[in-house]
Design a protein around this motif. Structure first.
Motif, short mmCIF file in Angstrom:
data_model
loop_
_atom_site.label_atom_id
_atom_site.label_comp_id
_atom_site.label_asym_id
_atom_site.label_seq_id
_atom_site.Cartn_x
_atom_site.Cartn_y
_atom_site.Cartn_z
N MET A 3 -19.59 11.49 -132.42
CA MET A 3 -19.78 12.94 -132.49
C MET A 3 -19.33 13.47 -133.85
N GLY A 4 -18.26 12.94 -134.39
CA GLY A 4 -17.78 13.35 -135.71
C GLY A 4 -18.79 13.06 -136.80
N VAL A 34 -22.08 12.75 -136.40
CA VAL A 34 -23.23 13.64 -136.19
C VAL A 34 -22.91 15.03 -136.71
N LEU A 35 -21.73 15.56 -136.41
CA LEU A 35 -21.35 16.89 -136.89
C LEU A 35 -21.25 16.93 -138.41
N LEU A 36 -20.73 15.88 -139.00
CA LEU A 36 -20.66 15.79 -140.45
C LEU A 36 -22.06 15.79 -141.06
N TYR A 37 -22.98 15.04 -140.48
CA TYR A 37 -24.36 14.99 -140.96
C TYR A 37 -25.02 16.37 -140.87
N ILE A 38 -24.86 17.03 -139.73
CA ILE A 38 -25.45 18.37 -139.55
C ILE A 38 -24.87 19.34 -140.56
N GLY A 39 -23.56 19.27 -140.77
CA GLY A 39 -22.92 20.14 -141.75
C GLY A 39 -23.43 19.92 -143.15
N THR A 64 -27.12 21.24 -143.42
CA THR A 64 -27.13 22.70 -143.43
C THR A 64 -26.66 23.23 -144.78
#
Length: 148
Positions: free
Chosen positions: A16-17, A19-24, A27
């Motif tokens: 999850m970390g 994935v969130l880093l990638y999305i951040g 963006t």
């Protein structure tokens, strides 16, 4: 002591970390560089198209050679370009689009007959606009103004 159940939880948290880093990162990249550059390019293109259309309408408003000339032609302009107001004004025998953004704005030279003696006026975006052509056979005035 057996800690095998904990390894599954750690794996899910790491996934999850990531994935969130990638999305951040995606963006930030899009809104930090790509999207504003695209909006600026679209604004510049719309400005060029608007000025080209205004130039064509000015040229079309001048009737063929006649003894007396009196014509009013309505011109439709977008209310804003790139979210901001703008103006189109005459500068000598050219039309100039003035916009607060430095990348948006241009200049165009309408093809005016020799009998056009005066070319003047200004249009403000957001208000109805017209081209008023008046005069006699050898002395024609072309004026950009707000519709009354």
């Amino acid at each position: 002591m057996d800690n095998r159940a904990l390894s599954t939880v750690v794996e899910k948290l790491l996934s999850m970390g990531i994935v969130l880093l990638y999305i951040g990162l995606v963006t930030t990249t899009l809104y930090g560089g790509t999207v504003p550059a695209y909006q600026s390019a679209v604004g510049a293109e719309l400005g060029d198209r608007t000025l080209a259309e205004a130039t064509a309408r000015v040229e079309q408003a001048i009737p063929p050679d006649a003894r007396a000339v009196s014509a009013t032609v309505r011109v439709s302009l977008p209310e804003t370009i790139d979210g901001a107001g703008y103006s189109i004004r005459t500068d000598g025998d050219a039309l100039v689009l003035d916009h607060p953004h430095p990348d948006i704005g241009s200049r165009a030279q309408p093809v005016l007959p020799d009998r056009v003696d005066t070319f003047e006026g200004e249009w403000q975006a957001g208000s109805p606009t017209v081209v008023v052509v008046s005069g006699t056979q050898g002395n024609v005035t072309v004026t950009l103004e707000a519709e009354r």
